[in-house]
Motif scaffolding. Structure first.
Motif, short mmCIF file in Angstrom:
data_model
loop_
_atom_site.label_atom_id
_atom_site.label_comp_id
_atom_site.label_asym_id
_atom_site.label_seq_id
_atom_site.Cartn_x
_atom_site.Cartn_y
_atom_site.Cartn_z
N LEU B 77 0.85 -1.19 0.00
CA LEU B 77 0.00 0.00 0.00
C LEU B 77 0.88 1.24 0.00
O LEU B 77 1.79 1.36 0.83
N ILE B 78 0.64 2.12 -0.95
CA ILE B 78 1.33 3.42 -0.95
C ILE B 78 0.23 4.46 -1.09
O ILE B 78 -0.44 4.52 -2.12
N GLU B 79 0.03 5.23 -0.05
CA GLU B 79 -1.18 6.04 0.02
C GLU B 79 -0.82 7.49 0.34
O GLU B 79 -0.13 7.75 1.32
N ALA B 80 -1.32 8.39 -0.51
CA ALA B 80 -1.06 9.81 -0.26
C ALA B 80 -2.23 10.43 0.46
O ALA B 80 -3.38 10.28 0.04
N MET B 81 -1.96 11.10 1.55
CA MET B 81 -2.92 11.97 2.21
C MET B 81 -2.33 13.38 2.09
O MET B 81 -1.12 13.52 1.86
N PRO B 82 -3.15 14.42 2.25
CA PRO B 82 -2.62 15.76 1.98
C PRO B 82 -1.35 16.11 2.76
O PRO B 82 -0.50 16.82 2.25
N GLU B 83 -1.22 15.60 3.99
CA GLU B 83 -0.06 16.04 4.77
C GLU B 83 0.92 14.91 5.10
O GLU B 83 1.83 15.08 5.88
N HIS B 84 0.66 13.73 4.56
CA HIS B 84 1.65 12.68 4.72
C HIS B 84 1.45 11.61 3.66
O HIS B 84 0.44 11.59 2.96
N LEU B 85 2.42 10.73 3.59
CA LEU B 85 2.33 9.60 2.67
C LEU B 85 2.65 8.35 3.49
O LEU B 85 3.53 8.38 4.34
N ARG B 86 1.88 7.29 3.27
CA ARG B 86 2.12 6.05 4.02
C ARG B 86 2.52 4.95 3.05
O ARG B 86 1.82 4.70 2.08
N LEU B 87 3.63 4.29 3.36
CA LEU B 87 4.04 3.11 2.60
C LEU B 87 3.92 1.92 3.55
O LEU B 87 4.40 1.98 4.69
N GLN B 88 3.28 0.86 3.08
CA GLN B 88 3.06 -0.29 3.95
C GLN B 88 3.40 -1.59 3.21
O GLN B 88 2.96 -1.81 2.09
N VAL B 89 4.18 -2.42 3.88
CA VAL B 89 4.46 -3.76 3.36
C VAL B 89 4.09 -4.76 4.44
O VAL B 89 4.47 -4.59 5.61
N VAL B 90 3.32 -5.77 4.06
CA VAL B 90 2.95 -6.83 5.00
C VAL B 90 3.56 -8.13 4.48
O VAL B 90 3.37 -8.49 3.32
N GLU B 91 4.31 -8.79 5.34
CA GLU B 91 4.97 -10.03 4.94
C GLU B 91 4.57 -11.15 5.89
O GLU B 91 4.19 -10.89 7.05
#
Lengths: 379, 387
Positions: B77-91
């Protein structure tokens, strides 16, 4: 009581046990202990047993869902939310389902509150008019994907596959008495299935449920209805998005799950893609859709030659999802309440087994079929 | 819940650890704060940047990212919100190092080719948003002005390890996470490049493309890491969270104005901003803007039951069991998944350097009413009209 048995076969682990009872009035009750969780989930489903609603009152079941959700004393939300829970309600083609999840220790309180969903309800003209206005508002907010799926159903199953949302214009002429009658019919115990899953004593839960619903009498005929198989795979499209709708046999069939895995695979590999399916024991539709106009063939074309990778990704996602369903009280309670009346052999173990039995080759076949369908012009 | 956090001593990333005994997966998330005061053009480029990161890195092609990143059945998941960006990897269990490798590669060596950027820009430009999404995410952005230069510049400006917050949850190996993170995400020696020029050209007047108007009351930000926020937080729950809330009772049950009306807790660098939103096809703009007075009148009727309901709903929200949660940690609803919990703690750490704890204090009915009245009185009202 016609049947009462302990589902020893449901023991996935030693600490899990389930009880199912079908009462003499036709209501199906189910409770399952799921250790390792601190919550308990309730799902109350009214199955559409008889013929689907006629076009002239299209949406009456959906309206009934809105009105039932208020509770017979109109205080269900205040009471349930004071217990830290929320009542969720949903109308699909085969069910009207209500759900709530709470800390395990609150299950007797929750049952006392949720009972007002199955008690008789009288509707006033003011309430009815207000709720039809609210349905109109809901209609305006329906997502592009839900509208696409509705179109896919119509093309796959013909004009009889009326959208469960309904047509508020058809409902504005109804009287409160007509709607109260519809509520009585919907609440028939033969259509009712209650599933409770969580850290609870299943026998105690079923005993209490039996006290609550065992005295209700059936009110409707027992004519059973089933949906005829659908018309294969169709391409759908609108200004908002495009999709492929695949008609599948009921949930738990390897064909349905293989197509669901294929849709999951596409979703993982395609930005903005959505995969939609409403599990039912009856034939249904798996939909894969993308939001941007005219990008479905291009998105799918990129995956040509990678079908096996897409299939593997999708199968891993499907198995993960099935594992989650098997171990997540809210998901398992909902699925059980919806499937058990139409699929009496349903249980969590068979769910996991069916997922494990799907092969990559089956999913790959479904992937290829979806890619092929995506190149056809929307009808 | 086992919760550990550490602030790297010098300028390394902040880290949060949420280990779960018996977990069969590990979740690793990186939060990247957006540069301050982004223009609409930069905001559009920020969204393109998140989208184009999926296309690969020096070490991981798009295929390899999809393949390695979805082994636990949860896509990257790579998700942009107006004031941050979240990168998520689930293994799957044992996959912590793989997750860290993927994230390091995404954060430091993304490909960001011209053709990928052009394609993502095209896709986002034509993306159809519902009226509700438009109201919540405010994304009528000038994608036509996005260039590769702006996107790559944003990547260089924002992706500075010293500003990251990194969360590891689930089956986290027995390692010193702060050390592991600072070894892998070393502060960059060079100063960040200058941002490309701002473009503050005024945005066209927003309007929905359908028959729905959306109305909003935007309240003052809350610091959920401060116990002093309890009354105001509970007031937000009493006003707009759940079907027993004032918004549901007044606007839906009382007036029949709307199907969807709710409070959203919106993440920002200033804290969680409570936003009271509703959508309607039937009310006029003038009528809709009377919502503040209607809600304020409802506050006068609140009782001890209102406080109890609000508190129960708030507790359920932070336990992840409220399906109508107002917390907006990303595009999908906030729930009870480990990924959601990691997001809540990650955002809290990014905002305040502390964990959320704002429902500790007792609150009386009068305090709740005063907090709600104050929030409503100082709320900014806005509307996006129907076409």
């Amino acid at each position: 009581m016609t049947t009462s048995f302990l589902l020893g076969a449901l023991l996935l682990r030693q600490d899990r046990v389930a009880v199912k009872e079908v009462l003499s009035n036709g209501a199906t009750l189910y409770a399952q202990r799921l250790s390792g969780t601190s919550e308990v989930a309730f799902a109350i489903s009214f199955v559409q047993r008889n013929n689907p609603e006629p076009p002239e009152t299209h949406g009456l079941r959906h309206l009934a869902e809105h009105l039932l959700a208020k509770g017979s004393k109109r205080d269900i939300d205040q009471r349930l939310e004071s217990l830290g829970s929320v009542l969720l309600a949903e109308t699909s083609r085969d069910f009207v389902t209500f759900r709530a999840t709470l800390p395990s220790s609150r299950w007797p309180d929750a049952l006392a509150v949720l009972k007002s969903l199955i008690d008789p309800v009288e509707v006033t003209e003011t309430e009815l008019n207000n709720e039809v206005k609210v349905l109109n508002e809901e209609l305006a907010l329906r997502s592009w994907a839900v509208r696409l799926v509705s179109d896919g159903w119509r093309r796959t199953y013909g004009a009889d596959a009326l959208d469960p949302f309904g047509d508020p214009a058809k409902l504005s002429g109804l009287t409160a008495a007509q709607v109260s009658q519809a509520l009585t019919s919907l609440r028939d115990p033969r259509s009712l299935c209650i599933a409770v899953v969580g850290d609870v004593d299943p026998e105690a839960v079923v005993r209490r449920l039996t006290e609550l619903v065992g005295t209700q009498s059936p009110t409707q005929s027992t004519d059973e209805w089933d949906r005829q198989p659908g018309n294969g795979t169709v391409r759908v499209g609108s200004a908002d998005g495009e999709g492929v709708c695949v008609s599948v046999p009921g949930f738990m069939s390897s064909e349905a799950l293989a197509n669901l895995a294929a849709a999951f695979g596409f979703r993982a590999w395609t930005a903005g893609a959505v995969a939609l399916y409403t599990p039912s024991a009856r034939p249904g539709v798996v939909t894969l859709a993308v939001k941007s106009p005219a990008s479905l063939p291009q998105s799918m074309a990129k995956l040509t030659g990678r079908e096996s990778l897409v299939a593997r990704t999708g199968l891993a996602t499907l198995r993960q999802w099935l594992r989650e369903v098997s171990n997540d009280p809210p998901k398992l309670a909902k699925l059980t309440a919806e499937l058990l009346p139409l699929y009496p052999s349903f249980d969590a173990m068979s769910l996991s087994k069916t997922g494990d039995s799907i092969s990559v080759i089956q999913v790959e076949r479904a992937v290829k079929s979806m890619i092929k369908a995506s190149t056809e012009a929307p009808q | 819940m086992t919760f550990a956090l550490s602030l790297a001593l010098i300028v390394g990333p902040k880290t949060v650890e949420l280990p779960k005994a018996g977990a069969n997966k590990v979740v690793v998330q990186v939060f990247v704060p957006a540069p301050n005061n982004m223009s609409d053009r930069e905001q559009a480029a920020w969204n393109v940047l998140a989208d184009v990161l999926y296309d690969g890195t020096a070490e991981f092609s798009r295929d390899r990212l999809a393949q390695f990143g979805s082994q636990a059945g949860v896509p990257i998941l790579i998700e942009a919100m107006p004031e941050h960006l979240r990168l998520q990897v689930v293994e799957p269990k044992g996959g912590f190092k793989v997750a860290m490798q993927i994230l390091e590669s995404l954060c430091e060596r993304a490909t960001l080719s011209d053709s990928q950027i052009a394609e993502s820009t095209r896709r986002l430009k034509t993306l159809q948003l519902s009226s509700w999404e438009q109201a919540v995410f405010d994304e009528q952005l000038p994608y036509t002005k996005v260039t590769s230069e702006v996107v790559r510049n944003l990547y260089q400006v924002a992706f500075r390890p010293e500003s990251f917050t990194i969360v590891a949850g689930g089956e986290v190996p027995d390692v010193d996470l702060a050390q592991e993170v600072s070894d892998r995400f070393k502060p960059l020696a060079s100063a960040p490049p200058r941002r490309t020029r701002f473009d503050y050209s005024p945005r066209p007047w927003a309007k929905h493309g359908d028959s729905v108007s959306t109305f909003e009351l935007r309240l003052a930000p809350l610091n959920l890491a401060s116990a002093d926020s309890t009354a105001r937080l509970l007031a937000v729950f009493a006003l707009g969270v759940g079907k027993g809330s004032a918004m549901h009772r007044v606007l839906r049950e009382g007036k029949g104005w709307s199907y969807r009306q709710e409070a959203v807790l919106w993440p920002s660098k200033a804290g969680w901003i409570p936003r009271l939103l509703f959508a309607s096809t039937q009310v006029s703009l003038e009528e809709g803007l009377t919502a503040r007075e209607l809600l304020s009148s409802d506050v006068d009727t609140w009782t001890a039951e209102t406080v109890a309901r609000a508190r129960s709903m708030a507790e359920a929200t932070f336990a992840g069991t409220n399906p109508l949660s107002p917390l907006t940690t990303g595009r999908d609803p906030f729930g009870s998944e480990l990924e959601d919990e990691c997001a809540l703690y990650g955002l809290s750490m990014m905002m305040y350097g502390a964990s959320p704890k704002a429902i500790d204090q007792a609150v009386s009915v009068d305090e709740l009413k005063a907090a709600a009245k104050d929030l409503l009185e100082h709320a900014g009202a806005s509307v996006i009209p129907r076409s």
